[in-house]
Design a protein around this motif. Structure first.
Motif, mmCIF file in Angstrom:
data_model
loop_
_atom_site.group_PDB
_atom_site.id
_atom_site.type_symbol
_atom_site.label_atom_id
_atom_site.label_comp_id
_atom_site.label_asym_id
_atom_site.label_seq_id
_atom_site.Cartn_x
_atom_site.Cartn_y
_atom_site.Cartn_z
ATOM 1 N N PHE A 282 -3.293 2.617 -2.151
ATOM 2 C CA PHE A 282 -2.318 1.558 -1.878
ATOM 3 C C PHE A 282 -2.132 1.437 -0.367
ATOM 4 N N TYR A 283 -1.600 0.308 0.070
ATOM 5 C CA TYR A 283 -1.444 0.035 1.502
ATOM 6 C C TYR A 283 0.027 -0.230 1.815
ATOM 7 N N TRP A 290 -3.112 4.690 2.010
ATOM 8 C CA TRP A 290 -2.580 5.928 1.456
ATOM 9 C C TRP A 290 -3.231 6.135 0.090
ATOM 10 N N VAL A 291 -3.419 7.376 -0.304
ATOM 11 C CA VAL A 291 -4.083 7.664 -1.576
ATOM 12 C C VAL A 291 -3.277 8.706 -2.352
ATOM 13 N N ASP A 292 -2.801 8.300 -3.529
ATOM 14 C CA ASP A 292 -2.035 9.188 -4.409
ATOM 15 C C ASP A 292 -2.983 9.837 -5.410
ATOM 16 N N VAL A 384 -6.863 7.891 6.844
ATOM 17 C CA VAL A 384 -6.558 7.896 5.419
ATOM 18 C C VAL A 384 -5.647 9.091 5.141
ATOM 19 N N VAL A 385 -4.508 8.838 4.514
ATOM 20 C CA VAL A 385 -3.600 9.927 4.132
ATOM 21 C C VAL A 385 -3.722 10.139 2.629
ATOM 22 N N LEU A 386 -4.112 11.344 2.260
ATOM 23 C CA LEU A 386 -4.420 11.675 0.872
ATOM 24 C C LEU A 386 -3.516 12.794 0.381
ATOM 25 N N LEU A 412 5.926 4.181 1.632
ATOM 26 C CA LEU A 412 6.290 2.771 1.769
ATOM 27 C C LEU A 412 7.637 2.543 2.439
ATOM 28 N N GLN A 413 8.320 3.627 2.781
ATOM 29 C CA GLN A 413 9.628 3.484 3.463
ATOM 30 C C GLN A 413 9.457 3.017 4.914
#
Length: 413
Positions: A282-283, A290-292, A384-386, A412-413
């Motif tokens: 998601f962006y 970002w990657v969950d 990229v934050v994973l 997303l904050q």
């Protein structure tokens, strides 16, 4: 008078209790969370585990999460898995549903869901770890059962077996529960010891020298990777939209459909949507990725997630309850890559020690909230934050789902 006993009262056994109550059974239910003896309106008795007496029990149906070394298991003399119980009720071979079991360390849920989608025209429904309770599958007389099957369930199952068994790659996991990796592998291969000559098994090639495979009587298909499996089953890999690690999940599901039903519905397959918290991209408002991957709870799952972004500068959040897992393969894989680790959870110090040994940058952060605060101060647009913790979540969260949801909210904050 003897009675049926239920060991463990949770997600698996609650529907079973309701089913047995409808049959007029009044059950004795044992669980560590019960401190006193009580009853409910159905006539069930709830007791502490310490109150179990084998002499008064005619059968003990187990919640699969209870480990073999638990005192309840040690005292039980008539224990039976839920799989075996419903197999016993389905004693007429002509009335038995076609059973498909899917196991492995990672990818079970995705493969089970894809298989169920592909076979939905044949009346397939999913169960086991996910989907519909076995009691409901039995009551509804579903013609095809697609069961996501844990090594815990396999350990306790002695008679029931599938018509088709698919095993995804097996990596170190649940070692405390099983006692050793060798025991874990043996439980994963156990269905093959019960299956007949008309059955099919899809098994990783790396296990082909195991004695259980050599003794298997049915149709054996082994695979080295996605390309190898596609070639052996003549599957059109180029028409499948998924990337690894989901490509292998999709090919195994398609292989099950082909050998069991002569079905090769690529269009239906490509409609499938990957579940939440598994390499879910998601962006944010600044168009940063970002990657969950909160569902990445073991080393192999995290390696596959990292592999997806190996050509990027990767900021990865690791940590939680790793249950003493061997972290060496993970750090071997990360060594030399453009990665910065933010360590959280109960194994934070262990991760920091590994990072120092492998000369990887690591920021001890303790909590997910703190890690995200620190990451936001330094991350660049192309980073990229994973979140792929390679550990269970229960040291700080109620579930991997909650961990993933908090990660997304903070991003997303």
């Amino acid at each position: 008078m003897k009675h049926k006993s239920i060991f463990g009262y949770g997600v698996t056994t609650t529907p079973l209790v309701a089913f047995l109550n409808k049959q007029g059974e009044k059950l004795y239910i044992y669980d560590d969370k019960f401190k006193d003896i009580s009853t409910d309106e159905k006539g069930n008795t709830f007791l502490p585990s310490s109150a179990f007496e084998s002499a008064s029990s005619s059968m003990e149906i187990l919640s699969p999460g209870i480990p073999p070394y638990h005192p309840l298991i040690q005292k039980a003399q008539h224990r039976i898995s839920e799989y075996d119980y419903f197999d016993m009720l389905l004693n007429d071979e002509a009335q038995k549903p076609l059973n498909i079991w899917i196991s492995g360390t990672n990818g079970k849920t995705t493969t089970t869901e894809i298989t169920t989608l592909l076979l939905s025209p044949f009346g397939a429904k999913s169960g086991g770890n996910i989907g519909t309770p076995l009691a409901t599958l039995y009551e509804e007389k579903a013609p095809v059962w697609v069961l996501e099957t844990s090594s815990f369930s396999l350990h306790y199952t002695q008679k029931a077996c599938p018509h088709i068994y698919a095993l995804l790659p097996v990596r170190e996991d649940h070692i405390t529960w099983h006692g050793s990796f060798e025991n874990y592998v043996s439980d994963k291969l156990k269905p093959l010891t019960l299956m007949n000559a008309q059955s099919y098994a899809i098994i990783p090639d790396e296990l082909s020298s195991h004695p259980t495979l050599k003794a298997y009587k049915g149709h054996l298909i082994t695979y080295k990777d996605s390309v190898d499996l596609a070639q052996k089953l003549d599957l059109p890999i180029e028409r499948i939209v998924f990337k690894e690690p989901f490509l292998l999940d999709a090919l195994i599901a398609l292989g099950i459909a082909k050998v069991g039903f002569k079905c090769e519905d690529i269009e239906r397959l490509n409609l499938f949507k990957i579940g939440k918290h598994r390499i879910e991209e998601f962006y944010d408002t600044q168009d940063r990725l970002w990657v969950d991957d909160s569902k990445g709870t073991n080393v192999d799952a995290t390696i596959e997630a990292i592999r997806r972004y190996a050509d990027k500068h990767l900021i990865i959040i690791l940590g939680g309850d790793d249950k003493g897992a061997n972290l060496t393969p993970l750090f071997d894989f990360m060594q030399g890559k453009d990665i910065c680790i933010y360590a959280i959870g109960s194994n934070e110090a262990r991760l920091a020690d590994f990072a120092k040994k492998y000369a990887l940058p690591c920021v001890p952060s303790t909590t997910l909230q703190k890690a995200m605060e620190l990451i936001k101060q330094v991350r660049k647009t192309d980073d990229v934050v994973l979140l792929s913790p390679a550990a269970a979540s229960l040291d700080q969260f109620s579930s991997y789902k909650q961990r993933g949801e908090i990660f997304v909210k903070l991003a997303l904050q």
